[in-house]
Design a protein around this motif. Sequence first.
Motif, PDB file in Angstrom:
ATOM      1  N   PHE A 142       0.816  -1.215   0.000  1.00  0.00           N
ATOM      2  CA  PHE A 142       0.000   0.000   0.000  1.00  0.00           C
ATOM      3  C   PHE A 142       0.853   1.271   0.000  1.00  0.00           C
ATOM      4  N   PRO A 143       1.942   1.363   0.796  1.00  0.00           N
ATOM      5  CA  PRO A 143       2.765   2.587   0.754  1.00  0.00           C
ATOM      6  C   PRO A 143       3.376   2.887  -0.609  1.00  0.00           C
ATOM      7  N   LEU A 144       3.493   1.870  -1.468  1.00  0.00           N
ATOM      8  CA  LEU A 144       4.016   2.133  -2.813  1.00  0.00           C
ATOM      9  C   LEU A 144       3.073   3.033  -3.606  1.00  0.00           C
ATOM     10  N   VAL A 145       1.772   2.926  -3.320  1.00  0.00           N
ATOM     11  CA  VAL A 145       0.818   3.846  -3.944  1.00  0.00           C
ATOM     12  C   VAL A 145       1.132   5.272  -3.501  1.00  0.00           C
ATOM     13  N   GLY A 146       1.422   5.427  -2.210  1.00  0.00           N
ATOM     14  CA  GLY A 146       1.805   6.739  -1.703  1.00  0.00           C
ATOM     15  C   GLY A 146       3.097   7.241  -2.325  1.00  0.00           C
ATOM     16  N   LEU A 147       4.044   6.331  -2.562  1.00  0.00           N
ATOM     17  CA  LEU A 147       5.299   6.726  -3.204  1.00  0.00           C
ATOM     18  C   LEU A 147       5.035   7.270  -4.601  1.00  0.00           C
ATOM     19  N   LEU A 148       4.155   6.604  -5.353  1.00  0.00           N
ATOM     20  CA  LEU A 148       3.817   7.087  -6.692  1.00  0.00           C
ATOM     21  C   LEU A 148       3.157   8.459  -6.614  1.00  0.00           C
ATOM     22  N   VAL A 149       2.200   8.612  -5.696  1.00  0.00           N
ATOM     23  CA  VAL A 149       1.531   9.909  -5.535  1.00  0.00           C
ATOM     24  C   VAL A 149       2.552  10.994  -5.197  1.00  0.00           C
ATOM     25  N   GLY A 150       3.450  10.691  -4.256  1.00  0.00           N
ATOM     26  CA  GLY A 150       4.447  11.671  -3.845  1.00  0.00           C
ATOM     27  C   GLY A 150       5.386  12.068  -4.971  1.00  0.00           C
ATOM     28  N   VAL A 151       5.836  11.100  -5.737  1.00  0.00           N
ATOM     29  CA  VAL A 151       6.737  11.402  -6.859  1.00  0.00           C
ATOM     30  C   VAL A 151       6.030  12.252  -7.910  1.00  0.00           C
ATOM     31  N   LEU A 152       4.775  11.921  -8.216  1.00  0.00           N
ATOM     32  CA  LEU A 152       4.023  12.712  -9.183  1.00  0.00           C
ATOM     33  C   LEU A 152       3.778  14.129  -8.665  1.00  0.00           C
ATOM     34  N   MET A 153       3.532  14.261  -7.359  1.00  0.00           N
ATOM     35  CA  MET A 153       3.356  15.590  -6.774  1.00  0.00           C
ATOM     36  C   MET A 153       4.633  16.407  -6.899  1.00  0.00           C
ATOM     37  N   TRP A 154       5.779  15.765  -6.642  1.00  0.00           N
ATOM     38  CA  TRP A 154       7.060  16.457  -6.773  1.00  0.00           C
ATOM     39  C   TRP A 154       7.291  16.891  -8.216  1.00  0.00           C
ATOM     40  N   CYS A 155       6.997  16.010  -9.166  1.00  0.00           N
ATOM     41  CA  CYS A 155       7.162  16.352 -10.580  1.00  0.00           C
ATOM     42  C   CYS A 155       6.271  17.531 -10.967  1.00  0.00           C
ATOM     43  N   CYS A 156       5.022  17.480 -10.495  1.00  0.00           N
ATOM     44  CA  CYS A 156       4.078  18.559 -10.808  1.00  0.00           C
ATOM     45  C   CYS A 156       4.543  19.880 -10.211  1.00  0.00           C
ATOM     46  N   ALA A 157       4.961  19.856  -8.939  1.00  0.00           N
ATOM     47  CA  ALA A 157       5.423  21.082  -8.288  1.00  0.00           C
ATOM     48  C   ALA A 157       6.660  21.637  -8.983  1.00  0.00           C
ATOM     49  N   SER A 158       7.584  20.759  -9.352  1.00  0.00           N
ATOM     50  CA  SER A 158       8.814  21.207 -10.019  1.00  0.00           C
ATOM     51  C   SER A 158       8.507  21.845 -11.364  1.00  0.00           C
ATOM     52  N   LEU A 159       7.583  21.242 -12.130  1.00  0.00           N
ATOM     53  CA  LEU A 159       7.222  21.799 -13.424  1.00  0.00           C
ATOM     54  C   LEU A 159       6.517  23.147 -13.273  1.00  0.00           C
ATOM     55  N   CYS A 160       5.664  23.246 -12.249  1.00  0.00           N
ATOM     56  CA  CYS A 160       4.968  24.521 -12.013  1.00  0.00           C
ATOM     57  C   CYS A 160       5.965  25.636 -11.713  1.00  0.00           C
ATOM     58  N   ILE A 161       6.998  25.312 -10.937  1.00  0.00           N
ATOM     59  CA  ILE A 161       8.023  26.305 -10.622  1.00  0.00           C
ATOM     60  C   ILE A 161       8.867  26.606 -11.861  1.00  0.00           C
TER      61      ILE A 161
ATOM     62  N   SER B  49      11.787  18.149  -1.188  1.00  0.00           N
ATOM     63  CA  SER B  49      11.259  17.109  -2.074  1.00  0.00           C
ATOM     64  C   SER B  49      11.068  15.790  -1.334  1.00  0.00           C
ATOM     65  N   MET B  50      12.050  15.401  -0.536  1.00  0.00           N
ATOM     66  CA  MET B  50      11.968  14.142   0.193  1.00  0.00           C
ATOM     67  C   MET B  50      10.816  14.159   1.189  1.00  0.00           C
ATOM     68  N   SER B  51      10.669  15.270   1.905  1.00  0.00           N
ATOM     69  CA  SER B  51       9.578  15.370   2.882  1.00  0.00           C
ATOM     70  C   SER B  51       8.224  15.295   2.199  1.00  0.00           C
ATOM     71  N   LEU B  52       8.104  15.959   1.050  1.00  0.00           N
ATOM     72  CA  LEU B  52       6.846  15.939   0.294  1.00  0.00           C
ATOM     73  C   LEU B  52       6.494  14.520  -0.143  1.00  0.00           C
ATOM     74  N   VAL B  53       7.453  13.820  -0.715  1.00  0.00           N
ATOM     75  CA  VAL B  53       7.202  12.468  -1.215  1.00  0.00           C
ATOM     76  C   VAL B  53       6.896  11.512  -0.071  1.00  0.00           C
ATOM     77  N   LEU B  54       7.689  11.576   0.997  1.00  0.00           N
ATOM     78  CA  LEU B  54       7.555  10.611   2.087  1.00  0.00           C
ATOM     79  C   LEU B  54       6.291  10.799   2.903  1.00  0.00           C
ATOM     80  N   SER B  55       5.689  11.978   2.866  1.00  0.00           N
ATOM     81  CA  SER B  55       4.456  12.178   3.632  1.00  0.00           C
ATOM     82  C   SER B  55       3.347  11.260   3.132  1.00  0.00           C
ATOM     83  N   PHE B  56       3.292  11.014   1.828  1.00  0.00           N
ATOM     84  CA  PHE B  56       2.277  10.132   1.260  1.00  0.00           C
ATOM     85  C   PHE B  56       2.587   8.663   1.551  1.00  0.00           C
ATOM     86  N   VAL B  57       3.864   8.354   1.694  1.00  0.00           N
ATOM     87  CA  VAL B  57       4.261   7.001   2.082  1.00  0.00           C
ATOM     88  C   VAL B  57       3.920   6.752   3.546  1.00  0.00           C
ATOM     89  N   LEU B  58       4.197   7.731   4.394  1.00  0.00           N
ATOM     90  CA  LEU B  58       3.969   7.574   5.833  1.00  0.00           C
ATOM     91  C   LEU B  58       2.490   7.385   6.151  1.00  0.00           C
TER      92      LEU B  58
END
Length: 267
Positions: free
Chosen positions: A36-55, A153-162
């Motif tokens: 189940f946390p792997l789903v969170g990892l995917l969400v977190g990585v996509l969120m990081w990608c989206c935030a980086s592109l927006c910036i 970035s790490m904190s953002l991604v890991l929050s969805f895993v946690l």
Amino acid sequence: MHALKSIAVAFSMFSAVPMPQFAWDEDALRHMLVAFPLVGLLVGVLMWCCASLCILWSLPHQITGLLLTALPLFVTGGIHLDGFSDTWDALGSRREPERMRQILKDPHVGTFGVMHLVLLLLASFVLWTELAGTWNSVGAPQSTTPGLGLLQSMSLVLSFVLSRSLSGLSVATFPLTPGDGLARSFASSADKKAVCLGCAAIAIASSAAMVVCGSWTMVVAAAGVFAWYRFVVVRRFSGLSGDLCGWFVQTSELWMLAALWLTQTVG
């Protein structure tokens, strides 16, 4: 092969990502909660990608906030929002545990559910919008490569895993509601020892990494919501259900987001 089946079933259940179809037998469900946390990892990585592109594209903060609010809902198919709204409908009724469990099973959304759902989305939008402003100011210089810092970035991604590792841990350790339900089905089919060890290890590793990144407030927020979650499960509902799991995932992620905003704004 067993691991791949568990991962595929976890993504099929908790996300809208297309997956190979496997039978949902005991073999596939035995370690599904560990995946189940792997789903969170995917969400977190996509969120990081989206935030980086927006910036990178210098999008307005409000557009960034809207995209980051909506993205997890599309990736997960909004599965946790249903449990979130149903749980608040039940909590808002202030009835005895048996009656509150009946409200959870009602397919209709009531006033309390709608109210808290709107507040959840508004709060998420505001926090992501505010964070977008701090990222533009504290990220890499615009003359080089704009983006999030490594620790952010790490904190953002890991929050969805946690959030998902704690949710999986609760299914294996919390008392369950009487009768049938997804939580009981997953718990009865799971290898509880493996789920406890796996989810606990992921939660501890994620928390330790977030502390190292300077986001200890996010870990405190997650731990506080988890303690409140157990109190609600035991005292208000007399057992865990799938709706309560979804309520916890959404609530813990909102509070960790607020803690991240606090860290970036004050720290």
